[in-house]
Write a protein that holds these residues in place. Sequence first.
Motif, PDB file in Angstrom:
ATOM      1  N   GLN A 222       0.909  -1.205  -0.296  1.00  0.00           N
ATOM      2  CA  GLN A 222       0.017  -0.090   0.120  1.00  0.00           C
ATOM      3  C   GLN A 222       0.932   1.310  -0.086  1.00  0.00           C
ATOM      4  OE1 GLN A 222      -3.426   0.218  -0.327  1.00  0.00           O
ATOM      5  NE2 GLN A 222      -3.600   2.336   0.180  1.00  0.00           N
ATOM      6  N   TRP A 223       1.995   1.339   1.006  1.00  0.00           N
ATOM      7  CA  TRP A 223       2.717   2.532   0.936  1.00  0.00           C
ATOM      8  C   TRP A 223       3.562   2.705  -0.332  1.00  0.00           C
ATOM      9  CZ3 TRP A 223       7.871   3.467   0.822  1.00  0.00           C
ATOM     10  CH2 TRP A 223       8.261   4.794   1.319  1.00  0.00           C
ATOM     11  N   GLY A 224       4.196   1.559  -0.827  1.00  0.00           N
ATOM     12  CA  GLY A 224       5.087   1.597  -1.945  1.00  0.00           C
ATOM     13  C   GLY A 224       4.441   1.955  -3.131  1.00  0.00           C
ATOM     14  N   LEU A 225       3.163   1.577  -3.395  1.00  0.00           N
ATOM     15  CA  LEU A 225       2.674   1.771  -4.813  1.00  0.00           C
ATOM     16  C   LEU A 225       2.487   3.465  -5.066  1.00  0.00           C
ATOM     17  CD1 LEU A 225      -0.498  -0.552  -4.654  1.00  0.00           C
ATOM     18  CD2 LEU A 225       1.478  -0.599  -6.172  1.00  0.00           C
ATOM     19  N   ALA A 226       2.775   4.318  -4.035  1.00  0.00           N
ATOM     20  CA  ALA A 226       2.817   5.848  -4.327  1.00  0.00           C
ATOM     21  C   ALA A 226       4.198   6.121  -5.074  1.00  0.00           C
ATOM     22  CB  ALA A 226       2.794   6.455  -2.865  1.00  0.00           C
ATOM     23  N   TYR A 227       5.226   5.130  -5.020  1.00  0.00           N
ATOM     24  CA  TYR A 227       6.489   5.407  -5.523  1.00  0.00           C
ATOM     25  C   TYR A 227       6.586   4.399  -6.895  1.00  0.00           C
ATOM     26  CZ  TYR A 227       7.299   7.296  -1.356  1.00  0.00           C
ATOM     27  OH  TYR A 227       6.973   8.536  -0.038  1.00  0.00           O
ATOM     28  N   ALA A 228       5.968   3.414  -7.208  1.00  0.00           N
ATOM     29  CA  ALA A 228       6.360   2.507  -8.285  1.00  0.00           C
ATOM     30  C   ALA A 228       4.929   2.038  -8.783  1.00  0.00           C
ATOM     31  CB  ALA A 228       7.006   1.375  -7.981  1.00  0.00           C
ATOM     32  N   PRO A 229       4.916   1.766 -10.375  1.00  0.00           N
ATOM     33  CA  PRO A 229       3.695   1.154 -10.813  1.00  0.00           C
ATOM     34  C   PRO A 229       3.418  -0.243 -10.418  1.00  0.00           C
ATOM     35  CG  PRO A 229       5.179   2.198 -12.514  1.00  0.00           C
ATOM     36  CD  PRO A 229       5.944   2.151 -11.144  1.00  0.00           C
ATOM     37  N   ILE A 230       2.289  -0.871 -10.442  1.00  0.00           N
ATOM     38  CA  ILE A 230       1.744  -1.902  -9.761  1.00  0.00           C
ATOM     39  C   ILE A 230       2.623  -3.138 -10.191  1.00  0.00           C
ATOM     40  CG2 ILE A 230      -0.042  -3.663  -9.783  1.00  0.00           C
ATOM     41  CD1 ILE A 230      -2.019  -1.338  -9.887  1.00  0.00           C
ATOM     42  N   LEU A 231       2.643  -3.414 -11.408  1.00  0.00           N
ATOM     43  CA  LEU A 231       3.474  -4.432 -11.923  1.00  0.00           C
ATOM     44  C   LEU A 231       4.957  -4.527 -11.719  1.00  0.00           C
ATOM     45  CD1 LEU A 231       1.212  -5.420 -15.104  1.00  0.00           C
ATOM     46  CD2 LEU A 231       1.172  -6.629 -12.904  1.00  0.00           C
ATOM     47  N   TRP A 232       5.657  -3.168 -11.952  1.00  0.00           N
ATOM     48  CA  TRP A 232       6.746  -3.067 -11.898  1.00  0.00           C
ATOM     49  C   TRP A 232       7.341  -3.295 -10.192  1.00  0.00           C
ATOM     50  CZ3 TRP A 232      10.521  -3.902 -15.230  1.00  0.00           C
ATOM     51  CH2 TRP A 232      10.255  -3.388 -16.546  1.00  0.00           C
ATOM     52  N   PHE A 233       6.475  -2.909  -9.257  1.00  0.00           N
ATOM     53  CA  PHE A 233       6.730  -3.061  -7.965  1.00  0.00           C
ATOM     54  C   PHE A 233       6.751  -4.593  -7.826  1.00  0.00           C
ATOM     55  CE2 PHE A 233       5.133  -1.589  -3.376  1.00  0.00           C
ATOM     56  CZ  PHE A 233       6.088  -1.830  -3.053  1.00  0.00           C
ATOM     57  N   ALA A 234       5.642  -5.302  -8.207  1.00  0.00           N
ATOM     58  CA  ALA A 234       5.646  -6.557  -8.035  1.00  0.00           C
ATOM     59  C   ALA A 234       6.849  -7.394  -8.596  1.00  0.00           C
ATOM     60  CB  ALA A 234       4.443  -7.328  -8.679  1.00  0.00           C
ATOM     61  N   ALA A 235       7.347  -7.163  -9.800  1.00  0.00           N
ATOM     62  CA  ALA A 235       8.433  -7.635 -10.435  1.00  0.00           C
ATOM     63  C   ALA A 235       9.592  -7.506  -9.542  1.00  0.00           C
ATOM     64  CB  ALA A 235       8.620  -7.156 -11.546  1.00  0.00           C
ATOM     65  N   LEU A 236       9.678  -6.217  -9.121  1.00  0.00           N
ATOM     66  CA  LEU A 236      10.912  -5.944  -8.255  1.00  0.00           C
ATOM     67  C   LEU A 236      11.206  -6.674  -6.961  1.00  0.00           C
ATOM     68  CD1 LEU A 236      11.083  -2.146  -8.629  1.00  0.00           C
ATOM     69  CD2 LEU A 236      12.768  -3.586  -9.448  1.00  0.00           C
ATOM     70  N   ARG A 237       9.867  -6.718  -6.339  1.00  0.00           N
ATOM     71  CA  ARG A 237       9.767  -7.779  -5.093  1.00  0.00           C
ATOM     72  C   ARG A 237      10.370  -9.168  -5.479  1.00  0.00           C
ATOM     73  NH1 ARG A 237       4.293  -9.479  -1.825  1.00  0.00           N
ATOM     74  NH2 ARG A 237       5.226 -10.778  -0.378  1.00  0.00           N
ATOM     75  N   ALA A 238       9.893  -9.832  -6.547  1.00  0.00           N
ATOM     76  CA  ALA A 238      10.142 -11.142  -6.833  1.00  0.00           C
ATOM     77  C   ALA A 238      11.619 -11.099  -7.157  1.00  0.00           C
ATOM     78  CB  ALA A 238       9.344 -11.579  -8.143  1.00  0.00           C
ATOM     79  N   LEU A 239      12.289 -10.232  -8.046  1.00  0.00           N
ATOM     80  CA  LEU A 239      13.624 -10.391  -8.465  1.00  0.00           C
ATOM     81  C   LEU A 239      14.585 -10.021  -7.274  1.00  0.00           C
ATOM     82  CD1 LEU A 239      12.922  -8.569 -11.867  1.00  0.00           C
ATOM     83  CD2 LEU A 239      13.535 -10.886 -11.538  1.00  0.00           C
ATOM     84  N   VAL A 240      14.354  -9.444  -6.589  1.00  0.00           N
ATOM     85  CA  VAL A 240      15.148  -9.040  -5.627  1.00  0.00           C
ATOM     86  C   VAL A 240      15.265 -10.335  -4.550  1.00  0.00           C
ATOM     87  CG1 VAL A 240      15.612  -7.951  -3.366  1.00  0.00           C
ATOM     88  CG2 VAL A 240      15.038  -6.538  -5.254  1.00  0.00           C
ATOM     89  N   ALA A 241      14.081 -10.845  -4.237  1.00  0.00           N
ATOM     90  CA  ALA A 241      14.002 -12.096  -3.285  1.00  0.00           C
ATOM     91  C   ALA A 241      14.630 -13.227  -4.067  1.00  0.00           C
ATOM     92  CB  ALA A 241      12.426 -12.437  -3.234  1.00  0.00           C
ATOM     93  N   GLY A 242      14.331 -13.315  -5.509  1.00  0.00           N
ATOM     94  CA  GLY A 242      15.034 -14.376  -6.029  1.00  0.00           C
ATOM     95  C   GLY A 242      16.599 -14.434  -6.087  1.00  0.00           C
TER      96      GLY A 242
ATOM     97  N   SER B 289      13.330 -22.166  -4.643  1.00  0.00           N
ATOM     98  CA  SER B 289      12.758 -21.095  -4.368  1.00  0.00           C
ATOM     99  C   SER B 289      13.285 -19.625  -5.254  1.00  0.00           C
ATOM    100  CB  SER B 289      12.464 -20.629  -2.923  1.00  0.00           C
ATOM    101  OG  SER B 289      11.968 -21.812  -2.470  1.00  0.00           O
ATOM    102  N   GLY B 290      14.593 -19.702  -5.147  1.00  0.00           N
ATOM    103  CA  GLY B 290      15.200 -18.712  -5.711  1.00  0.00           C
ATOM    104  C   GLY B 290      15.052 -18.589  -7.294  1.00  0.00           C
ATOM    105  N   TRP B 291      15.113 -19.722  -7.784  1.00  0.00           N
ATOM    106  CA  TRP B 291      14.745 -19.769  -9.348  1.00  0.00           C
ATOM    107  C   TRP B 291      13.613 -19.402  -9.782  1.00  0.00           C
ATOM    108  CZ3 TRP B 291      18.113 -19.006 -12.936  1.00  0.00           C
ATOM    109  CH2 TRP B 291      19.515 -19.389 -12.966  1.00  0.00           C
ATOM    110  N   HIS B 292      12.351 -19.849  -8.696  1.00  0.00           N
ATOM    111  CA  HIS B 292      11.022 -19.500  -9.234  1.00  0.00           C
ATOM    112  C   HIS B 292      10.639 -18.282  -9.107  1.00  0.00           C
ATOM    113  CE1 HIS B 292       8.917 -19.027  -5.135  1.00  0.00           C
ATOM    114  NE2 HIS B 292       7.853 -19.105  -6.122  1.00  0.00           N
ATOM    115  N   PHE B 293      11.502 -17.692  -8.033  1.00  0.00           N
ATOM    116  CA  PHE B 293      11.244 -15.993  -7.853  1.00  0.00           C
ATOM    117  C   PHE B 293      11.575 -15.490  -9.105  1.00  0.00           C
ATOM    118  CE2 PHE B 293      10.379 -16.601  -3.077  1.00  0.00           C
ATOM    119  CZ  PHE B 293       9.232 -16.161  -3.278  1.00  0.00           C
ATOM    120  N   VAL B 294      13.114 -15.738  -9.694  1.00  0.00           N
ATOM    121  CA  VAL B 294      13.494 -14.989 -10.812  1.00  0.00           C
ATOM    122  C   VAL B 294      12.683 -15.425 -11.763  1.00  0.00           C
ATOM    123  CG1 VAL B 294      15.378 -15.142 -12.371  1.00  0.00           C
ATOM    124  CG2 VAL B 294      15.964 -14.900  -9.900  1.00  0.00           C
ATOM    125  N   LEU B 295      12.403 -16.595 -12.303  1.00  0.00           N
ATOM    126  CA  LEU B 295      11.533 -16.871 -13.258  1.00  0.00           C
ATOM    127  C   LEU B 295      10.282 -16.032 -13.203  1.00  0.00           C
ATOM    128  CD1 LEU B 295      12.018 -20.474 -14.005  1.00  0.00           C
ATOM    129  CD2 LEU B 295      13.205 -18.633 -15.334  1.00  0.00           C
TER     130      LEU B 295
END
Length: 303
Positions: free
Chosen positions: A32-52, A183-189
């Motif tokens: 909720q807080w971060g959506l003020a700084y990033a678009p929806i899908l790009w924010f979601a992609a960053l979360r997954a890619l950093v985690a992976g 888990s890492g590969w599934h987040f990256v993909l």
Amino acid sequence: MTVEAAPELRAPKPLRMAWIIAAWGACFLGIQWGLAYAPILWFAALRALVAGGVLLAVAGVQHRPRPRGRRAWLLISALAAVNVTLAFAAMFASVAGSSTGTAAVLANAQPLLIVLPAWWWYGERISPRTVAALAAGFVGLVVVAVPGGGGQGAVLALLSAVAVTAGTLLGRRLGGLDVVAASGWHFVLGGAGLAVWAALTEGAPNISWTPGFVAVLGAMSVGGTAAAFVAWFTESRHCRLDTLTAWTFLVPVVGIVLAALVLGERPNRWTVLGLSVVLAALWLALRPRGIRPSPSGSADDRA
């Protein structure tokens, strides 16, 4: 049908589950807080890619085995598609389209959705009390989704719940794969899929890289995603899925409390009523028989 019994079944570890639930509940506030700084899908992609990326770095430092074989990569790819690309996209969009509390409640309908598939795939028998909990939980979700607490965001949150349920079912099939590397590969993909989706629909990433946003993204990606999902997949290998996922009914409690304290969101009466019914379903689901084999030690009892 194909019934695959788990190698051993035990009750979920309370401290580990409490930590997972707290981390996931806080993630809804972070979204909720971060959506003020990033678009929806790009924010979601960053979360997954950093985690992976973090998990693959850990796997590399610890010399963990990489997934090998066509079956392993097909499983990881399927898990990435449902548990990351679809689930994260729907989850982030649901928060943008409804209140944090409503999104947190509906996105955690997993306990209500997993009972029949768990019986079908893994032979986990359904008790009458679990059926009652299933019915009560769905009533609670319907109440939460009524006008004033629902809308398009509610539909997206439920879609996220369906996708995460599929991810949990597939996660148990990780079997002999190293859970950190897989888990890492599934987040990256999955994150790569989100990035392509974002590029096609949102264009170039327009992100405000403030210190606060970087901190929230890091906390969500490392604590609320990488570490939490590794712990979740570890538990899913050893616990009945209905008992395990029943814990996620507590995620909305964390999300709603944090939203009220930090964002000033006051849950409406429908959300409060629906959440009360959902929590009653949690109590009903966790109250059934203990997880121990019958004297005959049959496969059905072990599952």
